[in-house]
Scaffold this active site. Structure first.
Site, mmCIF file in Angstrom:
data_model
loop_
_atom_site.group_PDB
_atom_site.id
_atom_site.type_symbol
_atom_site.label_atom_id
_atom_site.label_comp_id
_atom_site.label_asym_id
_atom_site.label_seq_id
_atom_site.Cartn_x
_atom_site.Cartn_y
_atom_site.Cartn_z
ATOM 1 N N HIS A 40 0.841 -1.189 0.000
ATOM 2 C CA HIS A 40 0.000 0.000 0.000
ATOM 3 C C HIS A 40 0.881 1.246 0.000
ATOM 4 O O HIS A 40 1.748 1.401 0.845
ATOM 5 C CB HIS A 40 -0.909 0.009 1.232
ATOM 6 C CG HIS A 40 -1.803 1.206 1.300
ATOM 7 N ND1 HIS A 40 -2.774 1.452 0.359
ATOM 8 C CD2 HIS A 40 -1.859 2.223 2.184
ATOM 9 C CE1 HIS A 40 -3.397 2.586 0.657
ATOM 10 N NE2 HIS A 40 -2.864 3.061 1.764
ATOM 11 N N CYS A 82 0.265 2.138 -5.510
ATOM 12 C CA CYS A 82 -0.414 3.343 -5.993
ATOM 13 C C CYS A 82 0.554 4.514 -5.836
ATOM 14 O O CYS A 82 1.299 4.587 -4.855
ATOM 15 C CB CYS A 82 -1.677 3.614 -5.179
ATOM 16 S SG CYS A 82 -2.960 2.367 -5.380
#
Length: 131
Positions: A40, A82
């Site tokens: 993440h 991301c």
């Protein structure tokens, strides 16, 4: 943690399989590191197993210290999250924002997404902390 391993700052009781023993001043000129991060991430941060996180500035500081300590010849940092490329520790923007005058040499970055872009996993695997 990750930075202690990178910098060789282990507790004396740390088992050998949790160290990078091959890096010392004698052979650092031959040591090339591949740092691959997946999980993440967001704008200038990365999270380990949803428990611990660090910022681009933290990574840059650790790489500056490792460079001063002669812990590597070169580093290839691959961020697969991301907004992955916002973690690049060696951009001109990071050079300007650095608290030291140290320029990172031979540190190369690959990011799988740019600022504002998402990166999706195929499936969840809790055994590796991938959620």
């Amino acid at each position: 943690n990750f930075f202690r391993v990178l910098l060789g700052r282990h507790n004396v009781n740390t088992p050998p399989h949790q160290r990078i023993n091959s890096i010392n001043n004698d052979n650092a000129k031959k040591t090339n590191l591949l740092l691959y991060m997946t999980g993440h991430g967001g704008d200038n941060f990365f999270k380990f197993r949803d428990q611990e996180d660090f910022t681009t500035a933290d990574l840059r500081g650790a790489l500056e210290q490792a460079q001063i300590m002669n812990r590597f010849n070169s580093v290839l940092f691959i961020s697969d999250t991301c907004q992955a490329f916002t973690m690049a520790p060696n951009t001109p923007e990071e050079d300007e924002q650095s608290y030291s005058s140290t320029k990172l040499k031979d540190v190369y970055t690959v990011g799988t997404s740019l600022k504002g872009e998402s990166s999706y996993a195929h499936h969840t695997d809790r055994t590796i902390g991938h959620s």
